[in-house]
Design an enzyme around this catalytic site. Structure first.
Site, PDB file in Angstrom:
ATOM      1  N   GLY A  83      -5.114  35.998  27.273  1.00  8.55           N
ATOM      2  CA  GLY A  83      -4.732  34.829  28.060  1.00  8.55           C
ATOM      3  C   GLY A  83      -5.319  33.538  27.533  1.00  8.55           C
ATOM      4  NE  ARG A  86      -9.997  28.027  22.036  1.00  8.42           N
ATOM      5  CZ  ARG A  86     -10.521  27.941  20.830  1.00  8.42           C
ATOM      6  NH1 ARG A  86     -11.665  27.332  20.661  1.00  8.42           N
ATOM      7  NH2 ARG A  86      -9.900  28.462  19.797  1.00  8.42           N
ATOM      8  CE  LYS A 106      -6.885  26.321  20.084  1.00  7.86           C
ATOM      9  NZ  LYS A 106      -6.195  26.715  18.827  1.00  7.86           N
ATOM     10  CG  ASP A 118     -17.729  27.324  24.949  1.00  9.61           C
ATOM     11  OD1 ASP A 118     -16.522  27.371  24.628  1.00  9.61           O
ATOM     12  OD2 ASP A 118     -18.610  26.877  24.185  1.00  9.61           O
ATOM     13  N   GLY A 119     -14.687  28.036  26.982  1.00 10.15           N
ATOM     14  CA  GLY A 119     -13.531  27.219  27.320  1.00 10.15           C
ATOM     15  C   GLY A 119     -13.371  25.966  26.480  1.00 10.15           C
ATOM     16  CG  ASP A 245      -3.350  37.477  20.753  1.00 13.32           C
ATOM     17  OD1 ASP A 245      -3.503  38.473  20.022  1.00 13.32           O
ATOM     18  OD2 ASP A 245      -4.139  36.515  20.751  1.00 13.32           O
ATOM     19  CG  ASP A 255      -2.351  30.748  18.867  1.00 15.27           C
ATOM     20  OD1 ASP A 255      -2.544  29.667  19.443  1.00 15.27           O
ATOM     21  OD2 ASP A 255      -2.077  31.792  19.471  1.00 15.27           O
TER      22      ASP A 255
END
Length: 479
Positions: A83, A86, A106, A118-119, A245, A255
């Site tokens: 998922g 971040r 992002k 930590d996002g 993914d 990505d």
């Protein structure tokens, strides 16, 4: 700007809604003026006082941010739930001409899918993604793009302490193979159907009324993936982390992480130093593309019969080879196929492998050869000049069969053979200067990458072989 969020409105339970977590003292470092213009954005939006729009502090009207949930196979192993750990889908921009684009932020902070992260994102990785999307777009490869890069004073801890950053990514869709896998492996087959119907409705509307719409749709996904990877192979691009993914249902490259472009022609190039087995090496990408499509087919097995899935998958290799062959013939200056063309291509690639020739420069130099020259100045680039002369003579005789002028052939060859690509060392130089708040190197590189096929003497220094230190850079998934 007009936004809505069809994912939120039509797919209940496929996400979590939440707002971005702003960065400390965020400031807009850089943006793509070309993309902004294409999206119809007023340049005043990129003034310093509007940084909140790009850093998650302020949402445009109609934006309803959410984090998507998906799963995937990573390095060939089922990884379970993943998922948006971040990133947040802010909304979909509706353009007057009917086009729609996701805006995805992002580095937007923690989400329910952050796992141990930590996002956050760091400036290094956001700039690499920005540059990659721009480079691939101008090379003609289907890709996501980035609109803005925001930096900040917020420390983010990776191998070292780095500046926290955000990237606004723009793409027609962020639906991944892993979205379908997630619900299939959870046994929620009705959600697989719901998601497929959503994707067809919004991206393949011409298929909505077709009886075999799922077969026609999946067949096109297969074909798009084949064409995307054929494009990668033709320009010497290695993605580095082709997990399911990270695979776009629309056949977009996205990505961008530990990617790289070939310097020396090494088919076994591994650009991700975490890929210890070489699963995602440059030469393995076509095979991995099919492997990933098989995983998607498995997730879609409730929508089609085994025979239909096999029928769709059977189209992958022919389309890949057709598209790759067409692109490689263009790189050789050959318009019409002939039976010995593959031998000419493999002969050159074998010679390049043996010699350690630069992939991009060799083909670009070939574009400038004159067919009446019995000996090419290129021979000085090779140690075994006799071997090159032998190959060159065969190629030259084949080119003469095309009955085109040198000028015409050279022009078309240059459109297939970029003068420069985004080499890792060029990106690293831009990053190091940008980390010191100097964007001059970044801006110059960005401008050069927007004209990859031009003869541009002012960018000649960017089209050279990398220095020794530039060949030794290692790239990881750390971002």
């Amino acid at each position: 700007m007009q936004f809505n969020n069809t994912w939120l409105n039509e797919l209940n339970g496929f996400h979590t809604t939440l707002r971005p977590m702003p960065l400390k003292n965020a400031r807009l470092l850089y943006y793509s003026a070309e993309l902004a213009q294409d999206l119809g954005l007023d340049e005043r939006l990129f003034d310093a006082q509007n940084v909140g729009l790009w850093s998650g502090e302020r949402l445009a009207e109609g934006m309803q941010p959410l984090a998507q949930v998906y799963s995937g196979h990573q390095f060939g192993v089922w990884a379970g739930q993943l998922g948006d750990g971040r990133g947040l889908l802010l909304g979909e921009q509706q353009l007057p001409d009917g086009r729609k684009f996701d805006w995805h932020l992002k580095g937007a902070g923690l989400t329910p899918y952050s796992r141990m992260g930590d996002g956050r994102a760091v400036l290094r990785s956001t700039l690499r993604e920005f540059l990659a999307g721009e480079a691939m777009y101008h090379l003609g490869i289907p890709t996501s793009r980035a609109l803005t890069v925001v930096t900040s004073d917020e420390p983010v801890y990776r191998e070292t302490t780095e500046a926290g950053a955000m990237l606004l990514r723009v793409a027609e869709s962020h639906v991944r193979f892993g979205h379908f896998e997630h619900y299939y492996y959870q046994g929620q087959t009705e959600k697989v159907t719901q998601l497929a119907d959503y994707v067809i409705r919004h991206h393949w509307p011409e298929l909505v009324q077709e009886k075999d719409r799922y077969l026609l749709w999946f067949s096109d996904v297969v074909q798009r993936t084949a064409r995307m990877i054929a494009g990668w192979q033709s320009v010497g691009f290695a993605h580095g982390v082709m997990n399911t993914d990270n695979m776009s249902i629309l056949g977009l490259t996205f990505d961008y992480g530990p990617y790289g472009f070939l310097d020396d022609y090494r088919p076994d190039l591994i650009c991700n130093h975490s890929d210890h087995q070489g699963r995602y090496s440059f030469e393995n990408q076509p095979m991995i593309g099919l492997w990933n499509l098989n995983r998607l087919a498995h997730a879609l097995s409730g929508l089609m019969s085994p025979q239909q899935l096999k029928q769709a998958l059977a189209g992958y290799e022919p389309e890949l080879m057709r598209c790759w062959g067409e692109k490689m013939r263009a790189k050789l200056g050959l318009l019409t196929p002939a039976k010995d063309d593959n031998n000419i291509l493999t002969g050159l690639l074998s010679l390049m492998t043996k010699e350690g020739s630069d992939y991009t420069r060799t083909f670009r130099q070939l574009s400038q050869s004159e067919q009446l020259q019995l000996r090419s100045p290129m021979r000085d680039e090779f140690i075994d000049r006799d071997a090159f002369d032998s190959w060159y003579n065969v190629w030259r005789q084949r080119v003469l069969q095309e009955e085109r002028s040198d000028e015409e052939r050279q022009q078309t060859m240059k459109l297939a053979n970029p003068a420069l690509v985004l080499r890792n060392y060029l990106a690293q130089q831009a990053i190091e200067r940008a980390e010191q708040d100097d964007i001059s190197v970044l801006a110059r590189l960005h401008q050069a990458l927007s004209r990859p096929f031009d003869d541009a003497p002012e960018y000649a220094d960017l089209a050279q072989r990398p220095p020794d230190w530039g060949k030794k850079l290692e790239v990881s998934c750390s971002s």
